[in-house]
Design a protein around this motif. Structure first.
Motif, PDB file in Angstrom:
ATOM      1  N   PHE A  83      22.826  30.830  41.491  1.00  0.00           N
ATOM      2  CA  PHE A  83      22.041  32.168  41.085  1.00  0.00           C
ATOM      3  C   PHE A  83      23.055  33.692  41.376  1.00  0.00           C
ATOM      4  CE2 PHE A  83      19.696  28.678  43.349  1.00  0.00           C
ATOM      5  CZ  PHE A  83      18.137  29.000  43.241  1.00  0.00           C
ATOM      6  N   PRO A  84      22.881  33.871  40.088  1.00  0.00           N
ATOM      7  CA  PRO A  84      24.263  34.744  39.418  1.00  0.00           C
ATOM      8  C   PRO A  84      24.442  36.159  41.004  1.00  0.00           C
ATOM      9  CG  PRO A  84      23.036  34.716  37.933  1.00  0.00           C
ATOM     10  CD  PRO A  84      22.416  33.514  38.453  1.00  0.00           C
ATOM     11  N   PRO A  85      25.076  36.070  40.848  1.00  0.00           N
ATOM     12  CA  PRO A  85      26.608  35.809  40.635  1.00  0.00           C
ATOM     13  C   PRO A  85      27.716  34.330  41.627  1.00  0.00           C
ATOM     14  CG  PRO A  85      27.133  37.526  41.746  1.00  0.00           C
ATOM     15  CD  PRO A  85      25.504  37.198  42.065  1.00  0.00           C
ATOM     16  N   GLU A 113      22.702  22.455  57.398  1.00  0.00           N
ATOM     17  CA  GLU A 113      23.352  23.873  57.494  1.00  0.00           C
ATOM     18  C   GLU A 113      23.050  24.385  56.002  1.00  0.00           C
ATOM     19  OE1 GLU A 113      28.573  23.916  57.541  1.00  0.00           O
ATOM     20  OE2 GLU A 113      27.581  21.189  57.111  1.00  0.00           O
ATOM     21  N   THR A 114      23.721  25.694  56.518  1.00  0.00           N
ATOM     22  CA  THR A 114      24.285  26.275  55.428  1.00  0.00           C
ATOM     23  C   THR A 114      25.451  27.133  55.819  1.00  0.00           C
ATOM     24  OG1 THR A 114      21.879  26.925  54.399  1.00  0.00           O
ATOM     25  CG2 THR A 114      23.043  28.007  54.109  1.00  0.00           C
ATOM     26  N   ALA A 120      11.697  38.144  33.669  1.00  0.00           N
ATOM     27  CA  ALA A 120      11.944  38.271  35.097  1.00  0.00           C
ATOM     28  C   ALA A 120      12.968  38.931  35.679  1.00  0.00           C
ATOM     29  CB  ALA A 120      10.648  37.696  35.217  1.00  0.00           C
ATOM     30  N   ARG A 121      12.457  39.157  37.176  1.00  0.00           N
ATOM     31  CA  ARG A 121      13.379  39.476  38.499  1.00  0.00           C
ATOM     32  C   ARG A 121      12.975  39.002  39.422  1.00  0.00           C
ATOM     33  NH1 ARG A 121      18.951  40.615  37.919  1.00  0.00           N
ATOM     34  NH2 ARG A 121      18.808  41.620  39.062  1.00  0.00           N
ATOM     35  N   TYR A 122      13.779  38.499  40.119  1.00  0.00           N
ATOM     36  CA  TYR A 122      13.106  38.465  41.789  1.00  0.00           C
ATOM     37  C   TYR A 122      14.849  38.114  42.887  1.00  0.00           C
ATOM     38  CZ  TYR A 122       9.965  35.656  38.137  1.00  0.00           C
ATOM     39  OH  TYR A 122       9.402  35.051  37.173  1.00  0.00           O
ATOM     40  N   ARG A 123      13.213  38.251  43.758  1.00  0.00           N
ATOM     41  CA  ARG A 123      14.643  38.489  45.260  1.00  0.00           C
ATOM     42  C   ARG A 123      14.777  36.584  45.640  1.00  0.00           C
ATOM     43  NH1 ARG A 123      14.993  42.432  48.602  1.00  0.00           N
ATOM     44  NH2 ARG A 123      14.330  44.117  46.771  1.00  0.00           N
ATOM     45  N   VAL A 124      15.890  36.934  45.931  1.00  0.00           N
ATOM     46  CA  VAL A 124      15.974  35.165  46.609  1.00  0.00           C
ATOM     47  C   VAL A 124      17.211  35.759  47.946  1.00  0.00           C
ATOM     48  CG1 VAL A 124      16.141  34.125  43.965  1.00  0.00           C
ATOM     49  CG2 VAL A 124      18.452  35.089  44.712  1.00  0.00           C
ATOM     50  N   HIS A 125      17.168  34.224  48.227  1.00  0.00           N
ATOM     51  CA  HIS A 125      17.884  34.147  49.394  1.00  0.00           C
ATOM     52  C   HIS A 125      18.746  32.967  50.096  1.00  0.00           C
ATOM     53  CE1 HIS A 125      13.985  32.290  51.352  1.00  0.00           C
ATOM     54  NE2 HIS A 125      13.652  33.773  51.079  1.00  0.00           N
ATOM     55  N   VAL A 126      20.016  32.813  49.359  1.00  0.00           N
ATOM     56  CA  VAL A 126      20.465  31.395  49.316  1.00  0.00           C
ATOM     57  C   VAL A 126      20.935  31.243  51.099  1.00  0.00           C
ATOM     58  CG1 VAL A 126      21.222  31.257  47.523  1.00  0.00           C
ATOM     59  CG2 VAL A 126      22.541  32.739  48.393  1.00  0.00           C
ATOM     60  N   LEU A 127      21.444  31.915  51.353  1.00  0.00           N
ATOM     61  CA  LEU A 127      21.592  31.458  52.976  1.00  0.00           C
ATOM     62  C   LEU A 127      20.953  31.493  53.765  1.00  0.00           C
ATOM     63  CD1 LEU A 127      24.669  33.376  52.626  1.00  0.00           C
ATOM     64  CD2 LEU A 127      25.322  31.559  53.528  1.00  0.00           C
ATOM     65  N   LYS A 128      19.776  31.793  53.397  1.00  0.00           N
ATOM     66  CA  LYS A 128      18.499  31.544  54.683  1.00  0.00           C
ATOM     67  C   LYS A 128      17.933  30.440  54.304  1.00  0.00           C
ATOM     68  CE  LYS A 128      15.411  34.542  55.070  1.00  0.00           C
ATOM     69  NZ  LYS A 128      15.051  36.527  54.797  1.00  0.00           N
ATOM     70  N   GLY A 129      16.970  29.218  55.305  1.00  0.00           N
ATOM     71  CA  GLY A 129      16.174  28.369  54.623  1.00  0.00           C
ATOM     72  C   GLY A 129      16.896  27.637  53.694  1.00  0.00           C
ATOM     73  N   GLN A 130      16.108  26.494  54.060  1.00  0.00           N
ATOM     74  CA  GLN A 130      16.022  25.741  52.694  1.00  0.00           C
ATOM     75  C   GLN A 130      15.707  25.748  50.782  1.00  0.00           C
ATOM     76  OE1 GLN A 130      15.050  21.358  53.591  1.00  0.00           O
ATOM     77  NE2 GLN A 130      15.577  21.637  55.556  1.00  0.00           N
ATOM     78  N   ASN A 131      14.736  26.863  51.019  1.00  0.00           N
ATOM     79  CA  ASN A 131      13.749  27.003  49.867  1.00  0.00           C
ATOM     80  C   ASN A 131      14.760  28.464  49.390  1.00  0.00           C
ATOM     81  OD1 ASN A 131      12.943  24.738  49.386  1.00  0.00           O
ATOM     82  ND2 ASN A 131      10.963  25.537  50.733  1.00  0.00           N
ATOM     83  N   HIS A 132      15.160  28.831  49.307  1.00  0.00           N
ATOM     84  CA  HIS A 132      15.626  30.591  48.207  1.00  0.00           C
ATOM     85  C   HIS A 132      14.997  30.979  47.510  1.00  0.00           C
ATOM     86  CE1 HIS A 132      19.223  27.634  48.559  1.00  0.00           C
ATOM     87  NE2 HIS A 132      19.302  26.624  47.915  1.00  0.00           N
TER      88      HIS A 132
END
Length: 310
Positions: free
Chosen positions: A40-42, A90-91, A109-121
């Motif tokens: 999920f760059p970067p 654990e994350t 397309a652009r999307y907001r992601v959250h790789v440090l929160k929850g199992q789904n990003h």
């Protein structure tokens, strides 16, 4: 974990788009079934479905650091480790930093992601070809502005974004998570989509009246969780969705049925559809992204396209 380390070493470039780099769960790399690696760059995201040792994590760190240094000298290495083993969730940020907000691209397309929160990003990478089909289908219509789309289990509304970008007139997004739909609203704003979408934070099974008022629809997308305690269990609840399709779908309209569990194969969807919604006929099964290749396609993500007769 040699196959994982080899995949890292063979990266030809650092993609500017979000994608999967290694898919151990597909069973094509014996001994590496626990591992997946996404970009999920970067930020790289390593996921393990079994406990990982510190030595294994150190090996991945060394491999990533060496490859990033070779491909982009001077660029910082950012990576996150997530363990999804039962009883050991654990994350952990392993190196660098994660942007806030963290926004990624896919197919324009652009999307907001959250790789440090929850199992789904915030963006399911295995559904990239489903989103591509929606974009191409809508864009190919003679009058896309007349198309009404129903997006059930909308999550962060990626399907809605691509449908509207392609010219759809209206998309109704339904999900019981108000938080997920809030991210969906952000995704629409991120792509300059100021109208055409509605967001209903409802339990689908208790909201058929509201859902039906905006129909009938020319395209219905069903992308439910395979198992979500207290809200949806595919083995028993998918049938409840199928029964509603004939009344919600316009003649000639399409339904995209998605199912991601190795426990239920293609026949699970096909057999129930033949019984519960015989007005719809199977058009095709969409191919999964090559990065998600599986030793057994019946275990992998199933995305089936149906069409209602004219």
């Amino acid at each position: 974990m040699q196959a994982l380390l080899h995949a890292i070493a063979q990266m030809a470039s650092l993609s500017s788009e979000a994608l999967r780099l290694f898919h151990g769960r597909g069973g094509l790399h014996p001994g590496c079934e626990q591992w997946s690696l996404d970009l999920f760059p970067p930020v790289f995201v390593l996921t393990s479905f079994a406990p990982a040792s510190e030595a294994e994590l150190a090996a991945v760190h060394a491999a990533l650091a060496e490859r990033v240094a070779a491909l982009a000298p001077g660029q910082a290495l950012n990576w996150v480790y997530q363990c999804r083993h039962e009883g050991q969730l654990e994350t952990r940020l392993m190196a660098g930093a994660v942007p806030e907000p963290h926004e990624v691209s896919e197919q324009g397309a652009r999307y907001r992601v959250h790789v440090l929160k929850g199992q789904n990003h915030g963006l399911f990478l295995d559904m990239a070809e489903g989103r591509r089909w929606v974009r191409e289908h809508v864009a190919g219509l003679a009058q896309p502005e007349r198309l009404r789309v129903l997006n059930l289990f909308a999550y962060s509304c990626a399907f809605s974004v691509v449908a509207l970008q392609a010219g759809a007139g209206q998309v109704v997004n339904v999900d019981m998570s108000a938080g997920a739909l809030a991210t969906g609203r952000q995704n629409h704003a991120l792509n300059g989509l100021k109208s055409g979408a509605s967001f209903l934070a409802h339990d689908i099974f208790n909201s058929w009246g509201k859902i039906g008022r905006s129909g009938p629809y020319g395209l219905i997308i069903l992308d439910p969780p395979s198992y979500q305690k207290g809200s949806f269990v595919a083995s028993k609840d998918y049938a409840r969705l199928m029964r509603r399709l004939p009344e919600l779908l316009l003649p000639g309209g399409h339904a995209l049925l998605c199912l991601n569990t190795p426990k239920l194969g293609v026949a699970f969807l096909q057999d129930q559809m033949a019984e519960l919604a015989p007005e719809l006929s199977l058009v095709q099964r969409l191919a999964n992204p090559p990065a998600f290749a599986d030793v057994d396609e019946d275990r992998s993500l199933k995305v089936l396209l149906y069409r209602r007769g004219d």
